[in-house]
Motif scaffolding. Structure first.
Motif, short mmCIF file in Angstrom:
data_model
loop_
_atom_site.label_atom_id
_atom_site.label_comp_id
_atom_site.label_asym_id
_atom_site.label_seq_id
_atom_site.Cartn_x
_atom_site.Cartn_y
_atom_site.Cartn_z
N GLU A 31 68.37 114.28 88.33
CA GLU A 31 68.28 115.45 87.43
C GLU A 31 69.55 115.57 86.60
OE1 GLU A 31 67.41 119.04 89.71
OE2 GLU A 31 65.60 118.03 90.49
N MET A 32 70.70 115.35 87.26
CA MET A 32 71.98 115.40 86.56
C MET A 32 72.05 114.31 85.49
SD MET A 32 75.21 115.86 89.14
CE MET A 32 74.39 116.21 90.68
N VAL A 33 71.65 113.10 85.87
CA VAL A 33 71.70 111.96 84.95
C VAL A 33 70.86 112.27 83.71
CG1 VAL A 33 70.96 109.53 84.67
CG2 VAL A 33 72.19 110.25 86.75
N ARG A 34 69.65 112.81 83.94
CA ARG A 34 68.75 113.12 82.81
C ARG A 34 69.31 114.24 81.95
NH1 ARG A 34 64.43 111.40 86.41
NH2 ARG A 34 64.58 113.37 87.53
N GLU A 35 69.86 115.30 82.62
CA GLU A 35 70.42 116.41 81.86
C GLU A 35 71.58 115.97 80.97
OE1 GLU A 35 71.36 119.59 84.59
OE2 GLU A 35 69.21 119.87 84.98
N LEU A 36 72.31 114.96 81.42
CA LEU A 36 73.44 114.45 80.62
C LEU A 36 72.96 113.50 79.52
CD1 LEU A 36 75.86 113.91 83.60
CD2 LEU A 36 76.33 115.40 81.66
N GLY A 37 71.65 113.25 79.46
CA GLY A 37 71.08 112.48 78.36
C GLY A 37 70.99 110.98 78.61
N PHE A 38 71.04 110.58 79.88
CA PHE A 38 70.97 109.15 80.19
C PHE A 38 69.66 108.78 80.88
CE2 PHE A 38 75.52 110.06 80.11
CZ PHE A 38 76.01 109.02 79.34
N LYS A 39 69.29 107.50 80.76
CA LYS A 39 68.23 106.94 81.60
C LYS A 39 68.75 105.67 82.25
CE LYS A 39 65.95 104.22 78.02
NZ LYS A 39 64.72 103.94 77.32
N VAL A 40 68.15 105.31 83.36
CA VAL A 40 68.60 104.13 84.10
C VAL A 40 68.01 102.87 83.48
CG1 VAL A 40 68.47 102.95 86.34
CG2 VAL A 40 68.84 105.43 86.25
N VAL A 41 68.85 101.86 83.28
CA VAL A 41 68.38 100.55 82.81
C VAL A 41 67.99 99.70 84.01
CG1 VAL A 41 68.96 98.45 81.53
CG2 VAL A 41 69.83 100.66 80.76
N ASN A 42 68.94 99.46 84.92
CA ASN A 42 68.63 98.72 86.14
C ASN A 42 69.68 98.97 87.21
OD1 ASN A 42 70.62 96.91 84.81
ND2 ASN A 42 70.16 95.59 86.56
N ILE A 43 69.29 98.62 88.42
CA ILE A 43 70.17 98.76 89.58
C ILE A 43 70.17 97.45 90.33
CG2 ILE A 43 70.23 99.76 91.90
CD1 ILE A 43 69.91 102.37 90.80
N ASP A 44 71.33 97.01 90.75
CA ASP A 44 71.40 95.90 91.70
C ASP A 44 72.17 96.40 92.92
OD1 ASP A 44 71.04 93.41 92.81
OD2 ASP A 44 72.73 92.49 91.75
N SER A 45 71.78 95.93 94.09
CA SER A 45 72.42 96.44 95.30
C SER A 45 72.39 95.38 96.39
CB SER A 45 71.69 97.70 95.77
OG SER A 45 70.36 97.40 96.11
N VAL A 46 73.27 95.59 97.38
CA VAL A 46 73.27 94.71 98.55
C VAL A 46 73.53 95.55 99.79
CG1 VAL A 46 75.68 94.06 98.11
CG2 VAL A 46 74.30 92.64 99.61
N VAL A 47 72.72 95.29 100.81
CA VAL A 47 72.92 95.94 102.10
C VAL A 47 73.51 94.91 103.04
CG1 VAL A 47 71.83 97.15 104.03
CG2 VAL A 47 70.90 97.41 101.71
N MET A 48 74.61 95.27 103.71
CA MET A 48 75.27 94.36 104.65
C MET A 48 75.00 94.83 106.07
SD MET A 48 78.64 94.25 102.32
CE MET A 48 77.97 95.40 101.11
N ALA A 49 74.22 94.03 106.81
CA ALA A 49 73.84 94.41 108.18
C ALA A 49 73.63 93.14 109.00
CB ALA A 49 72.56 95.24 108.17
N GLU A 50 74.15 93.13 110.20
CA GLU A 50 73.93 91.98 111.08
C GLU A 50 72.48 91.99 111.59
OE1 GLU A 50 76.47 90.01 110.96
OE2 GLU A 50 75.52 88.45 112.16
#
Ligand code: MG
Length: 157
Positions: free
Chosen positions: A82-101
């Motif tokens: 909601e904050m991101v949208r109110e500030l006038g932005f949209k998401v292009v993409n996300i990359d992420s990594v989870v580190m777990a044994e």
């Protein structure tokens, strides 16, 4: 365009459900924390807040505030968006990594992508989740916790 990064770690303990990327994963331990301790969503939220220049999740959802106790991190992600949208932005993409044994996360990443993409209002193609171990090294390798990292690109809409 603006870029943001996020990083988070939570301790694995007995007697808690393991929730990652909004998905409950069968395992004999879960992450401890004030909210549901979804380390992946926390890293993604910090990346989003970083991209729009709004600090970090500790500032917006302080863990001394009782209203956030046990709260679903998907709900917190909705509020960040909601904050991101109110500030006038949209998401292009996300990359992420989870580190777990442990446990193996590959069977659950598609479902995580679906949940995250729907909150972010992007195509599942714009959300990438990688999983890695740390080859038995360090606190993550000893199974004491799970860490996550995320990078996000946002665009003025
Ligand atoms: Mg956290």
């Amino acid at each position: 365009m603006r870029v943001g990064t996020g990083y988070d770690v939570h301790r694995l303990v007995e007697g808690r459900p393991l929730i990652l990327g909004g998905v409950q994963i069968p395992y004999d331990k879960g992450l401890s924390g004030h909210s549901d301790a979804d380390v992946l969503l926390h890293a993604i939220m910090d990346a989003l807040l970083g991209a729009v220049g709004k600090g970090d999740i500790g500032r917006h959802f302080p863990d001394r505030d009782l209203q956030y106790r046990g709260i679903s991190s998907l709900e917190l992600l909705e509020r960040v968006m909601e904050m991101v949208r109110e500030l006038g932005f949209k998401v292009v993409n996300i990359d992420s990594v989870v580190m777990a044994e442990e446990p193996k996360l590959a069977p659950y990443t598609d479902e995580m992508v679906q949940k995250i993409a729907s909150v972010l209002e992007v195509s599942p193609f714009a959300v990438n989740i990688k999983a890695t171990t740390t080859e038995g090294l360090g606190c993550i390798g000893r199974g004491e916790g799970i860490a996550a990292q995320a990078a996000v690109l946002v665009l003025v809409r």
